[in-house]
Design a protein around this motif. Structure first.
Motif: not given
Ligand code: ZN
Length: 363
Positions: A48, A51, A106, A109
């Motif tokens: 991702c 993150c 993702c 997030c």
């Molecule tokens: Zn993420």
């Protein structure tokens, strides 16, 4: 084939002959589609972008919030800029689920980092600094995703011939520079979100219309000229020191109203004249200017089928849609800035239907 690849991201630059070839030569069209697929595959990451966690399935993030697209959709569909550009490789009609999406972060997030601005209940007042930072973050992620894809496409094409390699290398050097600028903008937006600061962005225009416009847009774009023909961004300046400055524009149709917001990164002084001129216009004139800017500069615009005929029948709008950002061929006999002034003149707003005006409202 290689020439066409060059034009893929410059939708408007596709010549009529190229489009005709794509329409009639099935093998050719298939080859081109395969190339795009290959590049998409190569650009796919395994973590991702926000993150850093490893991801197998990315979120289907929307550049324009889904709830806005739903407010203008007919049976779940919206129209794209391709309605006027007419590129056989691109979709003219998109389901809301596919419109302007990118796959870089993702699900976890996506559900957190845009949650304030993607909540339609948060628009009773002017968007908060946090919401503005979220929009900026989204715009930079979308641009980063697009650059990842383009870089892979040119990497693939570089393997074909020597000429292709030279061109691709040059193109990717520019792409890498662009990417770096978008990554910087991304970091700035991320930081602004984390510290909840209000001084990182300057909102140069905010408007709430008491009707629903048939167009949804959210993007950052690099304006070339202002209302007086002064250059804002010289896209021909080859210096690595020269930074392109973007302006963020959101046109968000809500249930019974529309929110329009335009903002810049604090310190991007090159827009000062532009927004001063803009703010002096009447509301109608502002809306016409925004309509023109959308068609001229952005591929991230979606509109309702209710205005399909107006769009198709306006020669000026169709031309604006084909302006593209990247004018590659000009001869040394012409001053490129003169061409830029002419092709991107905001005076053309008087020749187009004012699609954001009340006349075209959905409700
Ligand atoms: Zn993420």
């Amino acid at each position: 084939m290689f020439d066409d690849m060059v034009n893929l991201f410059n939708l408007g630059a596709f010549s009529d002959e190229e489009k005709e070839l794509l329409r009639t030569d099935f093998t050719y069209k298939k080859q081109m589609s395969r190339l795009l697929k290959e590049a998409r595959q190569a650009a796919k990451r395994d973590t991702c972008y926000f993150c850093g966690k490893s991801v197998t399935s990315f979120c289907n993030s929307h550049s324009v919030p889904r709830f806005c697209l739903e407010n203008i959709a007919t049976n779940g569909d919206v129209l794209t800029l391709n309605t006027v550009v007419d590129n056989p490789l691109m979709d003219t009609e998109n389901g809301v689920n596919k419109a302007g999406t990118f796959h870089l972060i993702c699900n976890d997030c996506d559900s957190k980092i845009f949650s304030d601005y993607e909540n339609p209940d948060n628009y009773s007042n002017q968007p908060t600094p946090k919401m503005i930072a979220q929009m900026a973050l989204k715009n930079s992620l979308k641009s980063i995703s697009k650059r990842f894809f383009e870089i892979e496409l040119f990497n693939i094409s570089a393997k074909k011939t020597d000429a292709a390699r030279m061109f691709s290398d040059a193109k990717n050097a520019a792409n890498e520079m662009d990417l770096k600028e978008y990554v910087d903008s991304y970091k700035k937006a991320k930081k602004a979100l984390e510290k909840g600061s209000s001084i990182d962005y300057y909102v140069c225009y905010y408007e709430k219309l008491n009707y629903v416009v048939p167009i949804a847009l959210q993007c950052s774009l690099a304006l070339a000229v202002d209302f007086n023909g002064n250059i804002i961004n010289n896209i021909y300046n080859p210096s690595p020191e020269y930074r392109i400055q973007n302006i963020h524009i959101s046109i968000l149709p809500l249930k019974s109203e529309t929110v329009i917001v335009m903002f810049i990164e604090d310190g991007d002084k090159r827009y000062r004249q532009f927004y001063k001129q803009f703010n002096k216009l009447t509301l109608d004139d502002k809306l016409a200017a925004l309509t023109l800017i959308m068609f001229m500069y952005s591929e991230d615009m979606y509109f309702s089928k209710s205005i399909e005929n107006e769009v198709r029948e306006s020669k000026a709008l169709c031309e604006a849609g084909k302006t593209g950002q990247d004018i590659i061929s000009f001869t040394p006999f012409f001053d490129p800035l003169e061409i830029l002034r002419e092709s991107h003149s905001l005076d053309k707003r008087h020749e187009i239907p004012n699609l954001l005006s009340e006349k075209y409202k959905l409700s």
